[in-house]
Design a protein around this motif. Structure first.
Motif, mmCIF file in Angstrom:
data_model
loop_
_atom_site.group_PDB
_atom_site.id
_atom_site.type_symbol
_atom_site.label_atom_id
_atom_site.label_comp_id
_atom_site.label_asym_id
_atom_site.label_seq_id
_atom_site.Cartn_x
_atom_site.Cartn_y
_atom_site.Cartn_z
ATOM 1 N N ASP A 74 29.245 44.922 36.958
ATOM 2 C CA ASP A 74 29.246 43.994 38.086
ATOM 3 C C ASP A 74 30.395 43.000 38.009
ATOM 4 N N VAL A 75 30.742 42.572 36.796
ATOM 5 C CA VAL A 75 31.780 41.569 36.634
ATOM 6 C C VAL A 75 32.495 41.782 35.301
ATOM 7 N N ILE A 76 33.778 41.441 35.271
ATOM 8 C CA ILE A 76 34.582 41.548 34.064
ATOM 9 C C ILE A 76 34.938 40.142 33.593
ATOM 10 N N LEU A 77 34.553 39.824 32.374
ATOM 11 C CA LEU A 77 34.903 38.546 31.757
ATOM 12 C C LEU A 77 36.252 38.710 31.064
ATOM 13 N N ALA A 78 37.217 37.865 31.409
ATOM 14 C CA ALA A 78 38.577 38.043 30.912
ATOM 15 C C ALA A 78 39.096 36.766 30.273
ATOM 16 N N GLU A 79 39.796 36.923 29.141
ATOM 17 C CA GLU A 79 40.396 35.778 28.460
ATOM 18 C C GLU A 79 41.421 35.102 29.360
ATOM 19 N N ASP A 80 42.265 35.889 29.999
ATOM 20 C CA ASP A 80 43.228 35.396 30.982
ATOM 21 C C ASP A 80 43.190 36.352 32.166
ATOM 22 N N THR A 81 42.702 35.885 33.288
ATOM 23 C CA THR A 81 42.505 36.773 34.438
ATOM 24 C C THR A 81 43.833 37.329 34.955
ATOM 25 N N ARG A 82 44.935 36.592 34.748
ATOM 26 C CA ARG A 82 46.244 37.088 35.202
ATOM 27 C C ARG A 82 46.684 38.283 34.358
ATOM 28 N N THR A 83 46.525 38.152 33.040
ATOM 29 C CA THR A 83 46.894 39.253 32.136
ATOM 30 C C THR A 83 46.018 40.469 32.386
ATOM 31 N N SER A 84 44.715 40.255 32.461
ATOM 32 C CA SER A 84 43.795 41.374 32.693
ATOM 33 C C SER A 84 43.984 41.971 34.074
ATOM 34 N N GLY A 85 44.373 41.138 35.033
ATOM 35 C CA GLY A 85 44.603 41.635 36.386
ATOM 36 C C GLY A 85 45.686 42.699 36.432
ATOM 37 N N LYS A 86 46.710 42.559 35.598
ATOM 38 C CA LYS A 86 47.784 43.561 35.549
ATOM 39 C C LYS A 86 47.251 44.899 35.037
ATOM 40 N N LEU A 87 46.392 44.842 34.007
ATOM 41 C CA LEU A 87 45.807 46.065 33.457
ATOM 42 C C LEU A 87 44.902 46.737 34.491
ATOM 43 N N LEU A 88 44.073 45.945 35.169
ATOM 44 C CA LEU A 88 43.154 46.503 36.163
ATOM 45 C C LEU A 88 43.929 47.123 37.329
ATOM 46 N N LYS A 89 45.002 46.466 37.726
ATOM 47 C CA LYS A 89 45.821 47.013 38.815
ATOM 48 C C LYS A 89 46.445 48.339 38.395
#
Length: 227
Positions: free
Chosen positions: A33-48
């Motif tokens: 349902d949700v992804i907890l991320a240390e830095d949403t900007r960094t993780s956003g690149k991986l998810l994209k």
């Protein structure tokens, strides 16, 4: 999702090369349902990169004590979550321990997927004994640093340290002071990236090498134990 009874997943992320991500990790991140991320900007690149579209929530060392109770409550109420950090396996010199501990207390089922951790390839590449080793993570910056170095001088297992590039030479100097200039060691930086480098030799030789140019990238130091 096959692991439907699991509510919290700890998902390792690549330490540099985005191809070092498992099929199961992608599957899990697409299903929670949700992804907890240390830095949403960094993780956003991986998810994209993997075309994963899921809500991201910030979870890092500065807010984990304030948010952990609410997260446990949400998990108890049926939400499924995955915890990722900027690189590597959650809880290894990164946020995660506190959430895992509180979930276990609450009886919440969790799983940790296998995956990237920087010290494993650094240890294997070092050529130093890997049958027994001690992971120290980052040394204390100030208080307790000298005491810890004195303790490590007596350690007979292979020693693994993390370090930032701007502190590398200082740490090598202090290791030389306490363990001796001839102690064998290995320094790896930029693991899995284009400019990956591993330097093996005595602490003195490693110091000379890294004194000749600016040091960049995340650092793993492997040091031979006391004979």
């Amino acid at each position: 999702m096959e692991e439907s009874s699991t509510q919290l997943y700890l998902v390792p992320t690549p330490i540099g090369n985005l191809d070092d991500f498992t099929f199961r990790a992608v599957k899990i991140l697409n299903a929670v349902d949700v992804i907890l991320a240390e830095d949403t900007r960094t993780s956003g690149k991986l998810l994209k990169h993997y075309d994963i579209s899921k809500p991201l929530q910030s979870y890092h060392i500065f807010n984990e004590h304030k948010t952990v109770d609410k997260l446990v409550e949400r998990l108890e109420n049926g939400e499924t979550m995955a915890l990722v950090t900027d690189a590597g396996t959650p809880s290894i010199s990164d946020p995660g321990f506190l959430l895992v501990r509180e979930c276990l207390k609450a009886g919440i089922k969790l799983e940790c997927l296998p995956g990237a951790t920087a010290f494993v390839p650094a240890l294997v590449k070092s050529g130093l004994p890997s049958d027994k080793f001690v992971f120290e993570g980052f040394l204390p910056h100030k208080k307790g640093r000298k005491t810890r170095l004195e303790f490590l001088a007596t350690e007979d297992r292979t020693i693994i340290l993390y370090e930032s590039p701007h502190r590398l030479l200082k740490t090598i100097d202090q290791l030389t002071e306490h363990l001796g200039a001839d102690r064998q060691a290995s320094v790896s930086r930029e693991l899995t990236k284009l400019h990956e480098e591993t330097v093996n030799g005595s602490l003195e030789e490693i110091k000379v090498h890294f004194s000749q140019k600016p040091v960049k990238g995340e650092i793993v130091i492997i040091v031979d134990g006391k004979s």
